[in-house]
Design an enzyme around this catalytic site. Structure first.
Site, short mmCIF file in Angstrom:
data_model
loop_
_atom_site.label_atom_id
_atom_site.label_comp_id
_atom_site.label_asym_id
_atom_site.label_seq_id
_atom_site.Cartn_x
_atom_site.Cartn_y
_atom_site.Cartn_z
N ASN A 101 -2.03 19.00 -1.73
CA ASN A 101 -3.03 18.29 -0.92
C ASN A 101 -2.71 18.33 0.57
OD1 ASN A 101 -3.61 15.29 0.31
ND2 ASN A 101 -5.36 16.17 -0.75
N THR A 146 -4.40 13.41 5.35
CA THR A 146 -2.98 13.56 5.71
C THR A 146 -2.77 14.87 6.47
OG1 THR A 146 -2.44 12.36 3.69
CG2 THR A 146 -0.62 13.43 4.83
N LYS A 154 5.32 1.67 -3.06
CA LYS A 154 5.30 3.03 -3.60
C LYS A 154 5.56 2.93 -5.10
CE LYS A 154 4.85 7.31 -2.31
NZ LYS A 154 4.04 7.90 -1.25
N GLN A 192 7.38 3.91 3.93
CA GLN A 192 5.96 3.54 3.92
C GLN A 192 5.72 2.26 4.72
OE1 GLN A 192 3.83 5.49 1.55
NE2 GLN A 192 2.20 4.72 2.85
N SER A 222 -6.82 5.71 3.85
CA SER A 222 -6.84 4.83 2.67
C SER A 222 -7.19 3.39 3.08
CB SER A 222 -5.47 4.82 1.98
OG SER A 222 -5.36 5.91 1.09
N LYS A 239 0.86 -1.18 0.00
CA LYS A 239 0.00 0.00 0.00
C LYS A 239 0.89 1.22 0.00
CE LYS A 239 -3.91 2.12 0.41
NZ LYS A 239 -3.57 2.77 -0.88
N LYS A 289 5.58 3.27 8.28
CA LYS A 289 4.42 4.14 8.48
C LYS A 289 3.14 3.31 8.53
CE LYS A 289 4.38 7.47 5.68
NZ LYS A 289 4.27 8.45 4.60
N GLY A 303 -2.70 8.28 -4.27
CA GLY A 303 -2.06 9.48 -4.80
C GLY A 303 -0.80 9.84 -4.03
N ASP A 304 -0.09 10.81 -4.55
CA ASP A 304 1.08 11.42 -3.90
C ASP A 304 1.36 12.69 -4.71
OD1 ASP A 304 3.34 10.79 -1.81
OD2 ASP A 304 4.46 11.39 -3.57
P1 NDP Z 1 0.91 17.71 -4.20
O1 NDP Z 1 1.40 17.39 -5.56
O2 NDP Z 1 -0.54 17.88 -3.95
O3 NDP Z 1 1.64 19.03 -3.67
C1 NDP Z 1 3.03 19.12 -3.58
C2 NDP Z 1 3.41 20.51 -3.15
O4 NDP Z 1 4.82 20.56 -2.91
C3 NDP Z 1 3.15 21.56 -4.23
O5 NDP Z 1 2.90 22.80 -3.64
C4 NDP Z 1 4.46 21.57 -4.99
O6 NDP Z 1 4.70 22.78 -5.68
C5 NDP Z 1 5.47 21.37 -3.89
N1 NDP Z 1 6.65 20.65 -4.41
C6 NDP Z 1 6.67 19.44 -5.02
N2 NDP Z 1 7.91 19.11 -5.40
C7 NDP Z 1 8.68 20.13 -5.03
C8 NDP Z 1 10.07 20.38 -5.15
N3 NDP Z 1 10.90 19.50 -5.74
N4 NDP Z 1 10.53 21.53 -4.62
C9 NDP Z 1 9.70 22.42 -4.02
N5 NDP Z 1 8.37 22.22 -3.88
C10 NDP Z 1 7.88 21.10 -4.38
O7 NDP Z 1 1.51 16.56 -3.25
P2 NDP Z 1 1.05 16.13 -1.79
O8 NDP Z 1 0.58 17.31 -1.03
O9 NDP Z 1 0.17 14.96 -1.93
O10 NDP Z 1 2.43 15.59 -1.17
C11 NDP Z 1 3.34 16.43 -0.46
C12 NDP Z 1 4.26 15.59 0.39
O11 NDP Z 1 3.48 14.84 1.34
C13 NDP Z 1 5.10 14.55 -0.35
O12 NDP Z 1 6.33 14.39 0.31
C14 NDP Z 1 4.28 13.27 -0.19
O13 NDP Z 1 5.06 12.11 -0.32
C15 NDP Z 1 3.78 13.45 1.23
N6 NDP Z 1 2.61 12.67 1.59
C16 NDP Z 1 1.44 12.78 0.88
C17 NDP Z 1 0.32 12.06 1.26
C18 NDP Z 1 -0.99 12.24 0.59
O14 NDP Z 1 -1.98 11.71 1.12
N7 NDP Z 1 -1.10 12.95 -0.51
C19 NDP Z 1 0.39 11.09 2.38
C20 NDP Z 1 1.63 11.11 3.11
C21 NDP Z 1 2.68 11.85 2.69
P3 NDP Z 1 4.28 22.93 -7.22
O15 NDP Z 1 2.80 23.19 -7.22
O16 NDP Z 1 5.10 24.09 -7.69
O17 NDP Z 1 4.66 21.66 -7.88
#
Ligand code: NDP
Length: 444
Positions: A240, A209, A126, A111, A376, A90, A114, A165-166
Site C-alpha cells: 500500500n 500514506t 497498535k 504511533q 484516518s 489510534k 506520530k 490497516g498495516d
Molecule cells: P503492505 O502489507 O501493503 O506491504 C508491505 C510491503 O513490504 C510488501 O511489499 C511486502 O512484501 C514488504 N515486506 C513486508 N514485510 C517484509 C519483510 N519482513 N521483509 C521484506 N519485505 C517485507 O503494508 P503497508 O504498505 O501498509 O506497510 C508498509 C510499511 O509502512 C510498514 O512499516 C507499515 O507499518 C508502514 N505504514 C503503513 C501505513 C498504512 O497506511 N498502510 C501508515 C504508516 C506506516 P511481500 O508482498 O513479499 O510481503
C-alpha cells in the site's frame, strides 16, 4: 544525555531486555528528548517519562479459526493501547508471522508521537497477529478476522480505540473485521478506518500514506533548494505505502527505478510501469519477480539489497530494519540526496547517523508517514458528522497537514538541535504535546 532520561532508558532496558525492537525505538527516541527534560524539571518530578514509555494497556488473546479443510488453527493476537492523553487510541493492525509484543510496542510508541504530530486529537495504539494472510483463501482470511473481532470488539470503539490497516491488513481485512464488529454490537460507528468507500471509508485513505510521504519530501527538498522533479527514486516494498508513494513521486516528475517485495527487487531504469505493479501486487497478490515478463522490460534480482541501486531519493516503504548501515553506506557512496521513511523504523540507528553525518537529508517515519493516520482521523471526523468529503477536499487537507508537520519539525529542530536534524525535531515536536496533555490530566 539528560541524567533522568538516561536512568529511564537504563530501567527500560533492564525491564524489557528481550524486546529488541521496542528498545531500539526507545533508544532512538529518548535521547532526543533530553533538551525537553533539561527545560522542564517538573516533568521529572511527575515521573512523566516512566509513564510515557509504559503502554496504558496490552491485550493478548488467542484467535482460533477453521481452515478450508475443517482443521482448527490458532494464532495469537494483540492490541497495545499505548497512550490516550490526546485522544482515543489510534493505529493499525498488522498481520505478519514476525508480529510479537516487542514489534507492536515499538509501533505503539512511535504511533503516539506520530499521531501527535498530525495536530489531530488521536492517541497512540497498535495491534496485530502472527497470522500470515499469504497463501490463505478469502474464506480463511474472513474466518480469522471474524474470530479476532469476536474477542477484540469489547476493547475497541469509535471514542475508545479505532484500529486500521498495516502490513498484511488492507481493505479486505478491514471490511471483514468491521462487518463482524457491526454484527456483534449492532452499532454502525466509525470504529475502524480504511473502510470501503461504500460503508463509511474516506476518499483518499488508500493513497494517503504514500502521497503524504511525497508531500513531506517535496516540502523538505524545497526548503533545501532541491526538487523531486528529475530525481531517480528507489522505493522498497510494493504494498500500500510503496505503490502510492511511487504514484505521487512520478506525478511530481521523479523516475521510480526500483521496487521490491520480501523475495527480491526489480530495476527498471526507464521508469517502473506502476499499472503492472498494481495489477500483480494489489489485484493478484502475486510476486514482484513477475514484473520483467509482464512489463516487457526491467530486470529482477532475487534476494539482494535494493539500496545498492544508485539513486537520488531513497524511500524505504516495506518494514522495520530494512535499511542497515551497509545499505546506508552504499546509498551515500552513490550520491543519494535524501531519504524519507514510508515504513516505520526501516532505518537502523547507525544507518540513520551515517546518513545524517554524510549530509543526506533524512526524515523519520513518525513525521514522513503520518499522512495515513491523518486521513484516518479525517475518516473518523466524516463518520461522526455523517458526511463524505470529495477526494480533492481530503487530498488538500492531507497536503496542508504534511506541510504543517514539516514546518513544525524543522522549527523544532532549529530551536533544540541542528536545523537539519528532522529526526530530533520530530521526536521533540511530537512529544511536547503529549507531555503537556499528560501533565494537565494529573497522575493517570
Ligand atoms: P503492505 O502489507 O501493503 O506491504 C508491505 C510491503 O513490504 C510488501 O511489499 C511486502 O512484501 C514488504 N515486506 C513486508 N514485510 C517484509 C519483510 N519482513 N521483509 C521484506 N519485505 C517485507 O503494508 P503497508 O504498505 O501498509 O506497510 C508498509 C510499511 O509502512 C510498514 O512499516 C507499515 O507499518 C508502514 N505504514 C503503513 C501505513 C498504512 O497506511 N498502510 C501508515 C504508516 C506506516 P511481500 O508482498 O513479499 O510481503
Amino acid at each position: 544525555m539528560n541524567a533522568y532520561v538516561q536512568k529511564v532508558l537504563d530501567d527500560l532496558k533492564a525491564r524489557n531486555a528481550h524486546e529488541k525492537e521496542f528498545l531500539q525505538a526507545a533508544e532512538e527516541m529518548l535521547p532526543a528528548l533530553s533538551p525537553v527534560f533539561d527545560a522542564h524539571p517538573e516533568y521529572e518530578k511527575a515521573n512523566l517519562l516512566e509513564r510515557f514509555v509504559e503502554p496504558e494497556r496490552v491485550i493478548i488473546f488467542r484467535v482460533p479459526w477453521l481452515d478450508d479443510k475443517g482443521g482448527v488453527q490458532v494464532n495469537r493476537a494483540y492490541r497495545v493501547q499505548f497512550n490516550s492523553a490526546i485522544g482515543p487510541y489510534k493505529g493499525g493492525m498488522r498481520f505478519h508471522p514476525s508480529v510479537n509484543l516487542s514489534v507492536l510496542k515499538f509501533l505503539g510508541l512511535e504511533q503516539t508521537l506520530k499521531n501527535s504530530l498530525t495536530g489531530l486529537p488521536i492517541g497512540g495504539g497498535k495491534g496485530g497477529s502472527d497470522f500470515d494472510p499469504k497463501g490463505k483463501s478469502d474464506g480463511e482470511v474472513m474466518r480469522f478476522c471474524q474470530s479476532l473481532i469476536t474477542e477484540l470488539y469489547r476493547h475497541i470503539g469509535a471514542d475508545m480505540d479505532v484500529p486500521a490497516g498495516d502490513i498484511g491488513v488492507g481493505a479486505r481485512e478491514v471490511g471483514y473485521m468491521y462487518g463482524q464488529y457491526k454484527r456483534i454490537t449492532g452499532q454502525y460507528t466509525g470504529v475502524y478506518t480504511g473502510k470501503g468507500l461504500t460503508f463509511g471509508g474516506s476518499a483518499g485513505r488508500t493513497q494517503a500514506t504514500g502521497y503524504g510521504l511525497l508531500y513531506m519530501v517535496d516540502a523538505m527538498l524545497k526548503a533545501n533548494k532541491l526538487s523531486v522533479s528529475g530525481m531517480k527514486t528507489v522505493i522498497s516494498g510494493s504494498g500500500n505505502v510503496a505503490i502510492f508513494a511511487a504514484e505521487k513521486a512520478a506525478q511530481l516528475g521523479a523516475t521510480v527505478i526500483a521496487m521490491s517485495d520480501s523475495n527480491g527487487y526489480v530495476v527498471d531504469e526507464s521508469g517502473i510501469a506502476l499499472d503492472v505493479v498494481k495489477e500483480i501486487k494489489l489485484k493478484e497478490r502475486g510476486r514482484i519477480s513477475e514484473y520483467p515478463a509482464r512489463a516487457g522490460k526491467g530486470r529482477y534480482v532475487e534476494g539482494g539489497d535494493i539500496w545498492q541501486t544508485p539513486c537520488d531519493l531513497a524511500l524505504p516503504c516495506a518494514t522495520q530494519n530494512e535499511l542497515p548501515l551497509l545499505s546506508a553506506q552504499a546509498l551515500v557512496k552513490n550520491g543519494v540526496k535524501a531519504v524519507a521513511e514510508g515504513a516505520n523504523m526501516p532505518t537502523t540507528i547507525d544507518a540513520t547517523h551515517h546518513l545524517q553525518k554524510s549530509g543526506v537529508l533524512f526524515v523519520s517515519g513518525k513525521a514522513a508517514n503520518a499522512g495515513g493516520v491523518a486521513v484516518s482521523a479525517l475518516e473518523m471526523s466524516q463518520n461522526s458528522m455523517r458526511l463524505s468529503w470529495s477526494a480533492e477536499e481530503v487530498d488538500q487537507k492531507l497536503h496542508g497537514i504534511m506541510n504543517a508537520i514539516f514546518e513544525n519539525i524543522s522549527k523544532t529542530a532549529a530551536k533544540y538541535a541542528d536545523p537539519l536534524d528532522y529526526v530530533t525535531g520530530a521526536n521533540i515536536a511530537g512529544f511536547l504535546k503529549v507531555a503537556e496533555a499528560m501533565m494537565a490530566q494529573g497522575a493517570v
